[in-house]
Design an enzyme around this catalytic site. Sequence first.
Site, PDB file in Angstrom:
ATOM      1  N   HIS A  49      48.863 -16.086  42.257  1.00 44.72           N
ATOM      2  CA  HIS A  49      50.164 -16.436  41.690  1.00 44.72           C
ATOM      3  C   HIS A  49      50.624 -15.369  40.694  1.00 44.72           C
ATOM      4  O   HIS A  49      51.802 -15.013  40.651  1.00 44.72           O
ATOM      5  CB  HIS A  49      50.090 -17.801  41.005  1.00 44.72           C
ATOM      6  CG  HIS A  49      49.668 -18.909  41.922  1.00 44.72           C
ATOM      7  ND1 HIS A  49      50.462 -19.372  42.947  1.00 44.72           N
ATOM      8  CD2 HIS A  49      48.517 -19.639  41.980  1.00 44.72           C
ATOM      9  CE1 HIS A  49      49.824 -20.345  43.601  1.00 44.72           C
ATOM     10  NE2 HIS A  49      48.642 -20.521  43.026  1.00 44.72           N
ATOM     11  N   ARG A 334      49.488  -7.020  16.876  1.00 48.66           N
ATOM     12  CA  ARG A 334      48.024  -6.980  17.005  1.00 48.66           C
ATOM     13  C   ARG A 334      47.591  -6.982  18.456  1.00 48.66           C
ATOM     14  O   ARG A 334      46.473  -6.573  18.764  1.00 48.66           O
ATOM     15  CB  ARG A 334      47.390  -8.172  16.278  1.00 48.66           C
ATOM     16  CG  ARG A 334      47.408  -8.083  14.778  1.00 48.66           C
ATOM     17  CD  ARG A 334      46.495  -9.129  14.163  1.00 48.66           C
ATOM     18  NE  ARG A 334      46.864 -10.475  14.550  1.00 48.66           N
ATOM     19  CZ  ARG A 334      47.710 -11.242  13.859  1.00 48.66           C
ATOM     20  NH1 ARG A 334      48.265 -10.777  12.760  1.00 48.66           N
ATOM     21  NH2 ARG A 334      48.007 -12.466  14.267  1.00 48.66           N
ATOM     22  N   ASN A 337      48.664  -3.240  21.352  1.00 56.51           N
ATOM     23  CA  ASN A 337      47.986  -1.949  21.264  1.00 56.51           C
ATOM     24  C   ASN A 337      46.675  -2.137  20.512  1.00 56.51           C
ATOM     25  O   ASN A 337      46.590  -1.884  19.302  1.00 56.51           O
ATOM     26  CB  ASN A 337      48.879  -0.924  20.568  1.00 56.51           C
ATOM     27  CG  ASN A 337      48.315   0.482  20.631  1.00 56.51           C
ATOM     28  OD1 ASN A 337      47.161   0.685  20.997  1.00 56.51           O
ATOM     29  ND2 ASN A 337      49.125   1.470  20.275  1.00 56.51           N
ATOM     30  N   HIS A 341      45.206  -0.734  16.831  1.00 63.89           N
ATOM     31  CA  HIS A 341      44.954  -1.866  15.930  1.00 63.89           C
ATOM     32  C   HIS A 341      43.521  -1.863  15.424  1.00 63.89           C
ATOM     33  O   HIS A 341      43.266  -2.143  14.237  1.00 63.89           O
ATOM     34  CB  HIS A 341      45.254  -3.188  16.642  1.00 63.89           C
ATOM     35  CG  HIS A 341      44.774  -4.388  15.878  1.00 63.89           C
ATOM     36  ND1 HIS A 341      43.573  -5.015  16.140  1.00 63.89           N
ATOM     37  CD2 HIS A 341      45.322  -5.063  14.849  1.00 63.89           C
ATOM     38  CE1 HIS A 341      43.399  -6.013  15.310  1.00 63.89           C
ATOM     39  NE2 HIS A 341      44.451  -6.071  14.519  1.00 63.89           N
ATOM     40  N   TYR A 349      42.813  -1.586   6.887  1.00 63.64           N
ATOM     41  CA  TYR A 349      42.923  -2.966   6.427  1.00 63.64           C
ATOM     42  C   TYR A 349      41.703  -3.391   5.612  1.00 63.64           C
ATOM     43  O   TYR A 349      41.841  -3.952   4.505  1.00 63.64           O
ATOM     44  CB  TYR A 349      43.105  -3.883   7.640  1.00 63.64           C
ATOM     45  CG  TYR A 349      43.196  -5.353   7.298  1.00 63.64           C
ATOM     46  CD1 TYR A 349      44.334  -5.877   6.686  1.00 63.64           C
ATOM     47  CD2 TYR A 349      42.146  -6.225   7.600  1.00 63.64           C
ATOM     48  CE1 TYR A 349      44.421  -7.219   6.378  1.00 63.64           C
ATOM     49  CE2 TYR A 349      42.225  -7.566   7.289  1.00 63.64           C
ATOM     50  CZ  TYR A 349      43.364  -8.063   6.677  1.00 63.64           C
ATOM     51  OH  TYR A 349      43.446  -9.392   6.373  1.00 63.64           O
ATOM     52  N   LYS A 361      47.088 -10.705   2.397  1.00 65.77           N
ATOM     53  CA  LYS A 361      48.524 -10.598   2.710  1.00 65.77           C
ATOM     54  C   LYS A 361      49.069  -9.251   2.282  1.00 65.77           C
ATOM     55  O   LYS A 361      49.805  -8.591   3.037  1.00 65.77           O
ATOM     56  CB  LYS A 361      49.281 -11.729   2.019  1.00 65.77           C
ATOM     57  CG  LYS A 361      50.774 -11.745   2.322  1.00 65.77           C
ATOM     58  CD  LYS A 361      51.447 -12.973   1.752  1.00 65.77           C
ATOM     59  CE  LYS A 361      51.013 -14.217   2.498  1.00 65.77           C
ATOM     60  NZ  LYS A 361      51.788 -15.411   2.040  1.00 65.77           N
ATOM     61  N   SER A 371      51.867   1.863   9.423  1.00 69.57           N
ATOM     62  CA  SER A 371      52.125   2.046  10.847  1.00 69.57           C
ATOM     63  C   SER A 371      53.561   2.486  11.095  1.00 69.57           C
ATOM     64  O   SER A 371      53.826   3.365  11.925  1.00 69.57           O
ATOM     65  CB  SER A 371      51.826   0.743  11.603  1.00 69.57           C
ATOM     66  OG  SER A 371      52.123   0.867  12.970  1.00 69.57           O
ATOM     67  N   HIS A 375      54.955   6.025  12.893  1.00 71.55           N
ATOM     68  CA  HIS A 375      55.950   6.075  13.962  1.00 71.55           C
ATOM     69  C   HIS A 375      57.137   6.949  13.557  1.00 71.55           C
ATOM     70  O   HIS A 375      57.650   7.743  14.365  1.00 71.55           O
ATOM     71  CB  HIS A 375      56.432   4.664  14.309  1.00 71.55           C
ATOM     72  CG  HIS A 375      55.459   3.868  15.118  1.00 71.55           C
ATOM     73  ND1 HIS A 375      54.360   3.245  14.578  1.00 71.55           N
ATOM     74  CD2 HIS A 375      55.411   3.592  16.445  1.00 71.55           C
ATOM     75  CE1 HIS A 375      53.680   2.615  15.520  1.00 71.55           C
ATOM     76  NE2 HIS A 375      54.305   2.812  16.670  1.00 71.55           N
TER      77      HIS A 375
END
Length: 463
Positions: A49, A334, A337, A341, A349, A361, A371, A375
């Site tokens: 499917h 997340r 990529n 990540h 991080y 946070k 990030s 870019h």
Amino acid sequence: MSDLKEQTSTDKRRASGSVNTSKISIKHRKAGEFVARESLLTELFHNPHINCVRNGFIAGFILMILRHLVDDLLHYGRPNWTFELLFLTVGQLHITIIIWSVMTFCTTFVVYYGTYIWANSRKFSGTILKLYDMFWLLIYICYQIGLFVIPCWLVNKYQLPFACAATVILEQLRQILKIHSFVRENAGKIISPSNKSTDSQLSSEFSHFNQYLYFLYAPTLVFRDVYPRTSTIRWNIVFQMFGQVLIGTILLYHVIAYYWMPVFARCFTDTKLTYPSVITSIFDLMLPGVLFFVIGFYGFFHCWLNGFAELLRFADRTFYQDWWNATSSGTFWRSWNIVVHDWLHVYVYKDLIKLFSGNKKLSAICVVIFSAILHEYCMSIVFGFCSVIFIVWFGLVGMFLRIVFPHSKGTLWNIIILTMTPISLAVVPYFYALEISARHFPSNRATFWDVMFKYGNQSKADL
């Protein structure tokens, strides 16, 4: 007859089981953890499917090509496919190859043996050892800065066209991230040998050159001494994957040349920029943007990375997750990529969490901004001018959505994410096209912001 039914039910359970197994492995996956597993689409395509959906895309692309072929035959009596855009974007290929070769040589030999000399010459103690380590740290920082600056300078000096400039800059970033991972992991072994890593794929000794060489071409940015490997190379899979990359490249060129460029041309032909023309152009770019995104994602993250993984017998094929089921912007970024990540999670991080005393946070917000800056850096060097489109759109807007809707769930939120994606894929390219066109028009031409603030208060009747 009963045997046939039993075999059919077994095949169905096997297909269902492969999908469920993939889902379980993704759910419990940890960043930087490598386990032998197939890519999600590889597992999903076992289901007839789901495979039918791919066949539908293929049929649609065939009809898209046939539409232009028939149109050319009716009007010109022959295919009228031109490759002017290709020649404009891929030029000075010899300079690109030279730049890439020098970067790769330095990354392969200078980085490894420089780190090896540092690790094997630490025969001091006390203050002298600290000064020695600081000296080599300074050398490492200078090398990374040089790897940032020199390729950018060469791209600008030789005015490399879009595709060649993008190749140099993306390869530059890939090597910078890989170098940092290799040096970081091995520095931890040498400086703190008593603190043994809990990762079984990292040894306590300095890595061998063949391990580093394998890592440079493996489809991951996180260094490990040992990766899960397959027993053999399935050459049929290799040819199939790279063949699909070639077909995908042709389709991408077709989408750009016949669907994107006519819309972008309006930015250069329309001397007056109006609010209605901006909205119309953005909507006209949405469908081509989605096609570009889907083909690019499938061609690179599935076919290109799986092709290299098969060649190198790299067994962990989790290069992406089910981003199409995302219900929040954080989950989307997340999921689509995993390669980048993982690097951001392990080396940015986690370090920020320690720096900010466990504030997850704030650490996540900094990763999003970082990030977005990367870019923006790529686009600035490739296009030759600095803009803040990526920082504003993906950095600030993405950060806002992440804060306001951190754990949104449900079909409605998935629809919102899937709606925002085409909008993003249309707005960002159009803004860049406006910026480029503004540099070729007279100074008295109205800018996009002039249109937004000057004509934004027009009545609906005027529009």
